[in-house]
Design a protein around this motif. Structure first.
Motif, PDB file in Angstrom:
ATOM      1  N   LYS A 284       0.850  -1.184   0.000  1.00 26.60           N
ATOM      2  CA  LYS A 284       0.000   0.000   0.000  1.00 26.60           C
ATOM      3  C   LYS A 284       0.884   1.232   0.000  1.00 26.60           C
ATOM      4  O   LYS A 284       1.877   1.290   0.714  1.00 26.60           O
ATOM      5  CB  LYS A 284      -0.909   0.041   1.227  1.00 26.60           C
ATOM      6  N   SER A 285       0.486   2.192  -0.805  1.00 25.34           N
ATOM      7  CA  SER A 285       1.186   3.469  -0.852  1.00 25.34           C
ATOM      8  C   SER A 285       0.164   4.533  -1.221  1.00 25.34           C
ATOM      9  O   SER A 285      -0.686   4.311  -2.083  1.00 25.34           O
ATOM     10  CB  SER A 285       2.295   3.414  -1.904  1.00 25.34           C
ATOM     11  N   HIS A 286       0.231   5.664  -0.554  1.00 26.89           N
ATOM     12  CA  HIS A 286      -0.707   6.746  -0.825  1.00 26.89           C
ATOM     13  C   HIS A 286       0.030   7.962  -1.352  1.00 26.89           C
ATOM     14  O   HIS A 286       1.181   8.195  -1.007  1.00 26.89           O
ATOM     15  CB  HIS A 286      -1.475   7.126   0.451  1.00 26.89           C
ATOM     16  N   ARG A 287      -0.658   8.736  -2.145  1.00 27.31           N
ATOM     17  CA  ARG A 287      -0.108  10.002  -2.625  1.00 27.31           C
ATOM     18  C   ARG A 287      -0.380  11.084  -1.578  1.00 27.31           C
ATOM     19  O   ARG A 287      -1.377  11.034  -0.881  1.00 27.31           O
ATOM     20  CB  ARG A 287      -0.763  10.412  -3.935  1.00 27.31           C
ATOM     21  N   LEU A 288       0.518  12.044  -1.522  1.00 23.37           N
ATOM     22  CA  LEU A 288       0.323  13.181  -0.631  1.00 23.37           C
ATOM     23  C   LEU A 288      -0.703  14.117  -1.259  1.00 23.37           C
ATOM     24  O   LEU A 288      -0.522  14.572  -2.393  1.00 23.37           O
ATOM     25  CB  LEU A 288       1.648  13.916  -0.410  1.00 23.37           C
ATOM     26  N   GLY A 289      -1.792  14.368  -0.550  1.00 28.98           N
ATOM     27  CA  GLY A 289      -2.816  15.307  -0.995  1.00 28.98           C
ATOM     28  C   GLY A 289      -3.991  14.619  -1.659  1.00 28.98           C
ATOM     29  O   GLY A 289      -3.909  13.441  -2.004  1.00 28.98           O
ATOM     30  N   PRO A 290      -5.101  15.332  -1.809  1.00 25.96           N
ATOM     31  CA  PRO A 290      -5.282  16.655  -1.222  1.00 25.96           C
ATOM     32  C   PRO A 290      -5.345  16.564   0.295  1.00 25.96           C
ATOM     33  O   PRO A 290      -5.980  15.685   0.850  1.00 25.96           O
ATOM     34  CB  PRO A 290      -6.600  17.153  -1.803  1.00 25.96           C
ATOM     35  N   GLY A 291      -4.641  17.488   0.925  1.00 23.50           N
ATOM     36  CA  GLY A 291      -4.543  17.475   2.375  1.00 23.50           C
ATOM     37  C   GLY A 291      -4.697  18.864   2.946  1.00 23.50           C
ATOM     38  O   GLY A 291      -5.257  19.757   2.319  1.00 23.50           O
ATOM     39  N   SER A 292      -4.153  19.034   4.149  1.00 21.02           N
ATOM     40  CA  SER A 292      -4.349  20.282   4.865  1.00 21.02           C
ATOM     41  C   SER A 292      -3.139  20.585   5.731  1.00 21.02           C
ATOM     42  O   SER A 292      -2.510  19.670   6.264  1.00 21.02           O
ATOM     43  CB  SER A 292      -5.604  20.149   5.739  1.00 21.02           C
ATOM     44  N   LEU A 293      -2.805  21.861   5.863  1.00 24.15           N
ATOM     45  CA  LEU A 293      -1.774  22.313   6.787  1.00 24.15           C
ATOM     46  C   LEU A 293      -2.293  23.587   7.447  1.00 24.15           C
ATOM     47  O   LEU A 293      -2.413  24.627   6.803  1.00 24.15           O
ATOM     48  CB  LEU A 293      -0.448  22.600   6.080  1.00 24.15           C
ATOM     49  N   LYS A 294      -2.628  23.470   8.727  1.00 22.17           N
ATOM     50  CA  LYS A 294      -3.199  24.601   9.469  1.00 22.17           C
ATOM     51  C   LYS A 294      -2.305  24.944  10.647  1.00 22.17           C
ATOM     52  O   LYS A 294      -1.755  24.057  11.299  1.00 22.17           O
ATOM     53  CB  LYS A 294      -4.590  24.259   9.994  1.00 22.17           C
TER      54      LYS A 294
ATOM     55  N   PHE B 247      -0.053  23.243  15.252  1.00 21.93           N
ATOM     56  CA  PHE B 247      -0.353  22.976  13.843  1.00 21.93           C
ATOM     57  C   PHE B 247      -1.056  21.632  13.738  1.00 21.93           C
ATOM     58  O   PHE B 247      -0.986  20.794  14.632  1.00 21.93           O
ATOM     59  CB  PHE B 247       0.921  22.980  12.986  1.00 21.93           C
ATOM     60  N   ILE B 248      -1.718  21.442  12.606  1.00 18.05           N
ATOM     61  CA  ILE B 248      -2.253  20.130  12.231  1.00 18.05           C
ATOM     62  C   ILE B 248      -1.949  19.933  10.754  1.00 18.05           C
ATOM     63  O   ILE B 248      -2.233  20.796   9.926  1.00 18.05           O
ATOM     64  CB  ILE B 248      -3.761  19.967  12.542  1.00 18.05           C
ATOM     65  N   PHE B 249      -1.327  18.807  10.443  1.00 25.37           N
ATOM     66  CA  PHE B 249      -0.960  18.448   9.068  1.00 25.37           C
ATOM     67  C   PHE B 249      -1.693  17.166   8.715  1.00 25.37           C
ATOM     68  O   PHE B 249      -1.500  16.145   9.365  1.00 25.37           O
ATOM     69  CB  PHE B 249       0.562  18.266   8.977  1.00 25.37           C
ATOM     70  N   ARG B 250      -2.549  17.249   7.704  1.00 23.12           N
ATOM     71  CA  ARG B 250      -3.260  16.071   7.199  1.00 23.12           C
ATOM     72  C   ARG B 250      -2.696  15.736   5.822  1.00 23.12           C
ATOM     73  O   ARG B 250      -2.954  16.460   4.866  1.00 23.12           O
ATOM     74  CB  ARG B 250      -4.757  16.345   7.102  1.00 23.12           C
ATOM     75  N   PRO B 251      -1.934  14.658   5.695  1.00 20.96           N
ATOM     76  CA  PRO B 251      -1.374  14.293   4.397  1.00 20.96           C
ATOM     77  C   PRO B 251      -2.449  13.976   3.346  1.00 20.96           C
ATOM     78  O   PRO B 251      -2.240  14.198   2.161  1.00 20.96           O
ATOM     79  CB  PRO B 251      -0.531  13.054   4.697  1.00 20.96           C
ATOM     80  N   ASP B 252      -3.599  13.447   3.786  1.00 27.79           N
ATOM     81  CA  ASP B 252      -4.692  13.069   2.886  1.00 27.79           C
ATOM     82  C   ASP B 252      -6.003  13.278   3.643  1.00 27.79           C
ATOM     83  O   ASP B 252      -6.260  12.614   4.645  1.00 27.79           O
ATOM     84  CB  ASP B 252      -4.525  11.603   2.481  1.00 27.79           C
ATOM     85  N   ASN B 253      -6.814  14.198   3.155  1.00 26.89           N
ATOM     86  CA  ASN B 253      -8.065  14.522   3.848  1.00 26.89           C
ATOM     87  C   ASN B 253      -9.043  13.350   3.902  1.00 26.89           C
ATOM     88  O   ASN B 253      -9.977  13.363   4.701  1.00 26.89           O
ATOM     89  CB  ASN B 253      -8.745  15.725   3.191  1.00 26.89           C
TER      90      ASN B 253
END
Length: 161
Positions: free
Chosen positions: A4-14, A88-94
């Motif tokens: 399994k591998s996921h792409r970065l995004g769409p995500g969030s950086l707040k 901060f909160i970083f979500r690599p994938d929403n």
């Protein structure tokens, strides 16, 4: 088990306190949490054993963002918050129940670059304390999917206080 591998995004950086966060994902080209471990020195003792001074773990939030000269842009935000420690909160994938939360010390970023180009600024914010991996909906710590508890730490009988 399949790969399994996921792409970065769409995500969030707040950045900021809950309820007054500022979102900067729209300009981010790269975001990374970078842990670093400095292994402690070994100290030899008369018996021939060695004791360790212990490891020191640090981390930083790094990335690259498209420059915006707007009054609500990242450059101005970094300039106004330079030296402050902010959550901060970083979500690599929403679409995934996975986020990184913590506190970082904000630093100013570069301004400008090549003429008639879409310039970027790299950022590197030192982590303060520890970061955590959470379910962003409940803000609860994530648990490894197997359900198995992590192994207890190994106690080194040669360590003296």
């Amino acid at each position: 088990m399949s790969v399994k591998s996921h792409r970065l995004g769409p995500g969030s950086l707040k950045f900021g306190e809950t309820g007054s966060e500022v979102e900067f994902a729209m300009g981010c080209r790269k975001v990374t949490i970078e842990p670093d471990v400095e292994e402690g020195d070994s100290i030899p003792v008369l018996s021939g054993d060695e004791i360790s001074e212990g490891d020191e773990e640090t981390w930083k939030l790094t990335g690259e963002i498209l420059q915006s000269y707007d009054l609500n842009g990242f450059i101005l935000w970094c300039h106004k918050n330079a030296g402050a420690t902010v959550p901060f909160i970083f979500r690599p994938d929403n679409d995934k129940a996975f986020a990184v939360v913590g506190d970082v010390k904000v630093r100013r970023v570069s301004i400008g670059g090549d003429v008639k180009a879409r310039n970027t600024s790299e950022f590197e914010f030192k982590g303060e304390g520890e970061y955590d991996l959470v379910d962003p909906a409940q803000q609860t710590p994530l648990v490894f999917a197997s359900g198995a508890a992590p192994a207890p730490p190994v106690v080194d009988a040669t360590e003296w206080d």
